[in-house]
Design an enzyme around this catalytic site. Structure first.
Site, PDB file in Angstrom:
ATOM      1  N   PRO A 112      46.448  34.651  29.810  1.00 57.64           N
ATOM      2  CA  PRO A 112      47.644  34.172  31.005  1.00 57.64           C
ATOM      3  C   PRO A 112      46.900  33.900  31.532  1.00 57.64           C
ATOM      4  O   PRO A 112      45.788  34.836  32.450  1.00 57.64           O
ATOM      5  CB  PRO A 112      47.861  35.164  30.776  1.00 57.64           C
ATOM      6  CG  PRO A 112      47.717  36.108  29.220  1.00 57.64           C
ATOM      7  CD  PRO A 112      46.600  35.366  29.359  1.00 57.64           C
ATOM      8  N   ASN A 113      47.405  32.637  33.055  1.00 52.72           N
ATOM      9  CA  ASN A 113      47.386  32.720  34.045  1.00 52.72           C
ATOM     10  C   ASN A 113      45.574  31.827  34.179  1.00 52.72           C
ATOM     11  O   ASN A 113      45.415  31.996  36.169  1.00 52.72           O
ATOM     12  CB  ASN A 113      47.406  33.742  34.887  1.00 52.72           C
ATOM     13  CG  ASN A 113      48.449  34.511  34.587  1.00 52.72           C
ATOM     14  OD1 ASN A 113      49.946  34.035  35.011  1.00 52.72           O
ATOM     15  ND2 ASN A 113      48.492  36.108  34.885  1.00 52.72           N
ATOM     16  N   ARG A 149      43.901  29.691  41.971  1.00 57.82           N
ATOM     17  CA  ARG A 149      44.677  31.453  42.330  1.00 57.82           C
ATOM     18  C   ARG A 149      43.836  32.416  43.020  1.00 57.82           C
ATOM     19  O   ARG A 149      42.736  32.284  42.171  1.00 57.82           O
ATOM     20  CB  ARG A 149      45.161  30.959  40.767  1.00 57.82           C
ATOM     21  CG  ARG A 149      44.673  33.264  40.211  1.00 57.82           C
ATOM     22  CD  ARG A 149      44.818  33.095  38.951  1.00 57.82           C
ATOM     23  NE  ARG A 149      45.293  34.882  38.588  1.00 57.82           N
ATOM     24  CZ  ARG A 149      44.303  35.167  37.703  1.00 57.82           C
ATOM     25  NH1 ARG A 149      43.930  34.924  36.294  1.00 57.82           N
ATOM     26  NH2 ARG A 149      45.128  36.588  37.577  1.00 57.82           N
ATOM     27  N   TYR A 157      38.623  34.041  42.341  1.00 63.02           N
ATOM     28  CA  TYR A 157      38.045  33.608  41.147  1.00 63.02           C
ATOM     29  C   TYR A 157      37.167  32.461  41.287  1.00 63.02           C
ATOM     30  O   TYR A 157      36.774  31.930  40.487  1.00 63.02           O
ATOM     31  CB  TYR A 157      39.494  33.830  40.551  1.00 63.02           C
ATOM     32  CG  TYR A 157      40.367  34.847  39.369  1.00 63.02           C
ATOM     33  CD1 TYR A 157      39.423  35.590  39.272  1.00 63.02           C
ATOM     34  CD2 TYR A 157      41.475  34.977  40.242  1.00 63.02           C
ATOM     35  CE1 TYR A 157      40.107  36.895  38.499  1.00 63.02           C
ATOM     36  CE2 TYR A 157      42.091  36.540  40.190  1.00 63.02           C
ATOM     37  CZ  TYR A 157      40.921  37.164  38.877  1.00 63.02           C
ATOM     38  OH  TYR A 157      42.203  38.481  38.326  1.00 63.02           O
ATOM     39  N   ASN A 174      38.050  34.683  27.561  1.00 65.59           N
ATOM     40  CA  ASN A 174      37.950  35.219  28.317  1.00 65.59           C
ATOM     41  C   ASN A 174      39.878  35.413  28.530  1.00 65.59           C
ATOM     42  O   ASN A 174      40.575  34.602  29.120  1.00 65.59           O
ATOM     43  CB  ASN A 174      37.813  34.980  30.274  1.00 65.59           C
ATOM     44  CG  ASN A 174      38.673  35.579  31.395  1.00 65.59           C
ATOM     45  OD1 ASN A 174      39.449  36.371  31.380  1.00 65.59           O
ATOM     46  ND2 ASN A 174      38.179  34.861  32.697  1.00 65.59           N
ATOM     47  N   ALA A 222      44.443  39.126  32.219  1.00 61.81           N
ATOM     48  CA  ALA A 222      45.703  40.395  32.114  1.00 61.81           C
ATOM     49  C   ALA A 222      45.059  41.388  30.795  1.00 61.81           C
ATOM     50  O   ALA A 222      45.632  42.548  30.429  1.00 61.81           O
ATOM     51  CB  ALA A 222      46.275  40.891  32.496  1.00 61.81           C
ATOM     52  N   GLU A 271      33.148  38.981  25.391  1.00 57.42           N
ATOM     53  CA  GLU A 271      34.188  39.255  26.338  1.00 57.42           C
ATOM     54  C   GLU A 271      33.305  38.817  28.190  1.00 57.42           C
ATOM     55  O   GLU A 271      32.852  38.982  28.137  1.00 57.42           O
ATOM     56  CB  GLU A 271      34.821  40.799  26.284  1.00 57.42           C
ATOM     57  CG  GLU A 271      35.530  40.883  27.694  1.00 57.42           C
ATOM     58  CD  GLU A 271      35.615  42.399  27.903  1.00 57.42           C
ATOM     59  OE1 GLU A 271      35.514  43.489  26.711  1.00 57.42           O
ATOM     60  OE2 GLU A 271      36.178  42.995  28.835  1.00 57.42           O
ATOM     61  N   HIS A 293      34.355  38.019  31.974  1.00 55.84           N
ATOM     62  CA  HIS A 293      35.409  37.876  33.191  1.00 55.84           C
ATOM     63  C   HIS A 293      34.599  37.297  34.470  1.00 55.84           C
ATOM     64  O   HIS A 293      32.821  36.954  34.099  1.00 55.84           O
ATOM     65  CB  HIS A 293      35.615  39.219  33.557  1.00 55.84           C
ATOM     66  CG  HIS A 293      35.992  40.284  32.931  1.00 55.84           C
ATOM     67  ND1 HIS A 293      38.101  40.396  32.115  1.00 55.84           N
ATOM     68  CD2 HIS A 293      35.934  40.891  31.456  1.00 55.84           C
ATOM     69  CE1 HIS A 293      38.325  40.333  31.325  1.00 55.84           C
ATOM     70  NE2 HIS A 293      36.968  41.766  30.709  1.00 55.84           N
ATOM     71  N   ARG A 336      36.702  46.446  40.334  1.00 55.95           N
ATOM     72  CA  ARG A 336      38.782  46.785  41.055  1.00 55.95           C
ATOM     73  C   ARG A 336      39.372  46.921  41.335  1.00 55.95           C
ATOM     74  O   ARG A 336      39.026  48.549  40.855  1.00 55.95           O
ATOM     75  CB  ARG A 336      38.532  44.561  40.568  1.00 55.95           C
ATOM     76  CG  ARG A 336      37.845  43.705  40.843  1.00 55.95           C
ATOM     77  CD  ARG A 336      38.195  42.647  39.650  1.00 55.95           C
ATOM     78  NE  ARG A 336      39.629  41.856  40.372  1.00 55.95           N
ATOM     79  CZ  ARG A 336      40.524  40.992  40.620  1.00 55.95           C
ATOM     80  NH1 ARG A 336      40.354  41.043  39.030  1.00 55.95           N
ATOM     81  NH2 ARG A 336      41.694  40.670  41.058  1.00 55.95           N
TER      82      ARG A 336
HETATM   83  C1  DQA Z   1      40.253  38.384  34.856  1.00 54.46           C
HETATM   84  C2  DQA Z   1      40.519  39.468  35.509  1.00 54.46           C
HETATM   85  C3  DQA Z   1      41.414  40.035  34.746  1.00 54.46           C
HETATM   86  O1  DQA Z   1      41.629  41.547  35.407  1.00 54.46           O
HETATM   87  C4  DQA Z   1      42.382  39.239  35.188  1.00 54.46           C
HETATM   88  O2  DQA Z   1      43.754  39.657  34.890  1.00 54.46           O
HETATM   89  C5  DQA Z   1      42.447  38.119  35.332  1.00 54.46           C
HETATM   90  C6  DQA Z   1      40.882  37.642  35.176  1.00 54.46           C
HETATM   91  C7  DQA Z   1      38.180  37.595  35.378  1.00 54.46           C
HETATM   92  O3  DQA Z   1      38.761  37.201  34.969  1.00 54.46           O
HETATM   93  O4  DQA Z   1      38.066  38.386  36.265  1.00 54.46           O
HETATM   94  O5  DQA Z   1      43.166  37.557  34.861  1.00 54.46           O
HETATM   95  O6  DQA Z   1      39.652  37.972  33.403  1.00 54.46           O
END
Ligand code: DQA
Length: 153
Positions: free
Chosen positions: A12-13, A20, A25, A76, A79, A100, A102, A109
């Protein structure tokens, strides 16, 4: 060894990258990131996939496992990382190595981001290196496939 296939799975996102919160990011879009991976690893056949939907991501993991040609997954989970037991169970249910990744350092954070419910069932975690996290994730999968220098416990 034939062509290696790697699934790069974004949750998501992450479709909003570029627009964003660029101070967290970065300014690259997800397409930019994926293009960079394809250029850096020409020997890899990538499957790039993003969804806002937990269930769709889980189905994609099962498809990758079942199609038999995928060597591993760079994930990735956005959230979902912090609360999706369903995603964790799906990772646990498959044999493919999942790394995993990020963009940001989730341990530097907000408190709620410092918990990952998926790390325990992933092969390893790379967090905090921006786009490089994805490149390191691919390298980690390649190492897993070659069974070099990556102790499993
Ligand atoms: C993320 C970190 C997560 O906490 C966040 O919700 C994201 C992006 C990152 O790539 O830093 O959507 O996974």
């Amino acid at each position: 060894m034939g062509t290696l296939s790697i699934l790069v799975l974004n949750g998501p996102n992450l479709s909003r990258l570029g627009k964003r919160e660029p101070e967290i990011y970065g300014t690259l879009t997800l397409d930019d990131i994926n293009r960079g991976l394809a250029e850096s690893f020409p020997e890899v056949a990538f499957d790039f996939f993003q969804s806002e939907d937990e269930g769709v991501l889980i189905e994609k993991l099962f498809q990758a496992e079942d199609n038999g040609s995928c060597s591993g997954v760079v994930l990735n989970a956005g959230a979902l990382t912090h609360y999706s037991i369903a995603l964790r169970d799906a990772i646990s249910a498959i044999k493919l190595p999942v790394v995993e990744v990020h963009l940001s350092n989730i341990y530097a954070r907000e408190e709620f981001r410092r918990t990952s419910v998926i790390s325990e069932v992933c092969r390893g975690v790379i967090s905090g290196f921006g786009v490089t996290s994805y490149h390191l994730g691919v390298r980690a999968i390649l190492e897993c496939v070659q069974e070099k220098d990556v102790p499993s416990d």
